[in-house]
Design a protein around this motif. Structure first.
Motif, PDB file in Angstrom:
ATOM      1  N   GLU A  72     -11.995  72.530  39.625  1.00 39.94           N
ATOM      2  CA  GLU A  72     -12.637  73.619  38.886  1.00 39.94           C
ATOM      3  C   GLU A  72     -13.525  73.104  37.752  1.00 39.94           C
ATOM      4  OE1 GLU A  72      -9.521  76.397  37.929  1.00 39.94           O
ATOM      5  OE2 GLU A  72      -9.034  76.664  40.042  1.00 39.94           O
ATOM      6  N   LEU A  73     -13.447  71.816  37.468  1.00 39.33           N
ATOM      7  CA  LEU A  73     -14.323  71.198  36.465  1.00 39.33           C
ATOM      8  C   LEU A  73     -15.691  70.851  37.051  1.00 39.33           C
ATOM      9  CD1 LEU A  73     -11.729  68.736  34.866  1.00 39.33           C
ATOM     10  CD2 LEU A  73     -12.503  70.943  33.943  1.00 39.33           C
ATOM     11  N   ARG A  82     -25.536  77.557  41.814  1.00 32.96           N
ATOM     12  CA  ARG A  82     -24.591  76.980  40.860  1.00 32.96           C
ATOM     13  C   ARG A  82     -23.179  77.110  41.422  1.00 32.96           C
ATOM     14  NH1 ARG A  82     -25.045  74.627  37.203  1.00 32.96           N
ATOM     15  NH2 ARG A  82     -26.630  74.268  35.691  1.00 32.96           N
ATOM     16  N   VAL A  83     -22.500  75.997  41.548  1.00 29.78           N
ATOM     17  CA  VAL A  83     -21.149  75.977  42.114  1.00 29.78           C
ATOM     18  C   VAL A  83     -20.219  76.906  41.343  1.00 29.78           C
ATOM     19  CG1 VAL A  83     -19.158  74.517  42.609  1.00 29.78           C
ATOM     20  CG2 VAL A  83     -21.441  73.625  42.969  1.00 29.78           C
ATOM     21  N   GLU A  84     -20.318  76.871  40.030  1.00 30.02           N
ATOM     22  CA  GLU A  84     -19.402  77.669  39.209  1.00 30.02           C
ATOM     23  C   GLU A  84     -19.640  79.173  39.331  1.00 30.02           C
ATOM     24  OE1 GLU A  84     -22.401  75.693  36.305  1.00 30.02           O
ATOM     25  OE2 GLU A  84     -21.448  75.212  38.200  1.00 30.02           O
ATOM     26  N   ASP A  85     -20.779  79.580  39.910  1.00 30.98           N
ATOM     27  CA  ASP A  85     -21.086  81.007  40.067  1.00 30.98           C
ATOM     28  C   ASP A  85     -20.671  81.573  41.430  1.00 30.98           C
ATOM     29  OD1 ASP A  85     -22.163  80.950  37.533  1.00 30.98           O
ATOM     30  OD2 ASP A  85     -24.252  80.815  38.214  1.00 30.98           O
ATOM     31  N   ARG A  95     -18.567  74.145  48.848  1.00 29.65           N
ATOM     32  CA  ARG A  95     -19.609  73.658  47.929  1.00 29.65           C
ATOM     33  C   ARG A  95     -19.082  72.598  46.967  1.00 29.65           C
ATOM     34  NH1 ARG A  95     -23.429  74.420  51.240  1.00 29.65           N
ATOM     35  NH2 ARG A  95     -24.038  76.583  51.518  1.00 29.65           N
ATOM     36  N   TYR A  96     -17.798  72.687  46.606  1.00 31.82           N
ATOM     37  CA  TYR A  96     -17.205  71.611  45.813  1.00 31.82           C
ATOM     38  C   TYR A  96     -17.317  70.295  46.597  1.00 31.82           C
ATOM     39  CZ  TYR A  96     -14.743  74.646  42.378  1.00 31.82           C
ATOM     40  OH  TYR A  96     -14.405  75.528  41.376  1.00 31.82           O
ATOM     41  N   LYS A 112     -15.989  58.703  37.908  1.00 32.45           N
ATOM     42  CA  LYS A 112     -16.668  59.882  37.363  1.00 32.45           C
ATOM     43  C   LYS A 112     -16.605  61.044  38.350  1.00 32.45           C
ATOM     44  CE  LYS A 112     -18.663  58.155  33.569  1.00 32.45           C
ATOM     45  NZ  LYS A 112     -18.217  58.513  32.270  1.00 32.45           N
ATOM     46  N   ILE A 113     -16.822  60.735  39.624  1.00 30.03           N
ATOM     47  CA  ILE A 113     -16.816  61.781  40.645  1.00 30.03           C
ATOM     48  C   ILE A 113     -15.452  62.455  40.725  1.00 30.03           C
ATOM     49  CG2 ILE A 113     -17.028  62.251  43.135  1.00 30.03           C
ATOM     50  CD1 ILE A 113     -19.001  59.836  43.229  1.00 30.03           C
ATOM     51  N   LEU A 114     -14.399  61.648  40.669  1.00 31.89           N
ATOM     52  CA  LEU A 114     -13.043  62.175  40.854  1.00 31.89           C
ATOM     53  C   LEU A 114     -12.334  62.481  39.531  1.00 31.89           C
ATOM     54  CD1 LEU A 114     -11.864  59.950  43.819  1.00 31.89           C
ATOM     55  CD2 LEU A 114     -13.123  62.117  43.861  1.00 31.89           C
TER      56      LEU A 114
END
Length: 117
Positions: A72-73, A82-85, A95-96, A112-114
């Motif tokens: 969720e980050l 936008r992924v968060e939308d 999409r994540y 960084k990715i994980l």
């Protein structure tokens, strides 16, 4: 409302594209697998079984052993959205995954990715 066709598409049919995208940027299949395992909680064997069974995306995420709460980050734009939308839960999970593979292909470090500290 009809389901988006990606929900019924097998993960195995898209997986080679994830690997190819990563390999074009000097990354590896094992890094793609690590991303998928981090996101879903599947073991390597379970992931391979899902690919072999040609499990669709909807089932793949529904059966995931333990979705990583840190997903969720994940923020940013993928496929112009936008992924968060994204509100639809399965589409958000897809999409994540897309975003994580995209970050890998852009050369980001796995730490960084994980979201490893």
């Amino acid at each position: 409302m009809t389901k988006h066709r990606i929900f019924t598409t097998s993960v195995a049919s898209v997986y080679p594209h994830y690997v190819t995208k990563a390999e074009k940027k000097e990354r590896t299949k094992s890094e793609v697998d690590e991303i998928i395992r981090w996101l879903t909680g599947y073991s390597q064997k379970e992931l391979e079984d899902q690919l072999e069974k040609k499990t669709d995306f909807e089932t793949f995420f529904a059966e995931a052993p333990k979705m990583n709460p840190s997903r969720e980050l994940i923020k940013g734009v993928i496929c112009g959205v936008r992924v968060e939308d994204i509100e639809e839960p399965t589409m958000k999970e897809i999409r994540y995954l897309d975003k994580l593979v995209d970050e890998l292909a852009k050369g980001k470090k796995m730490e960084k990715i994980l979201w490893k500290q």
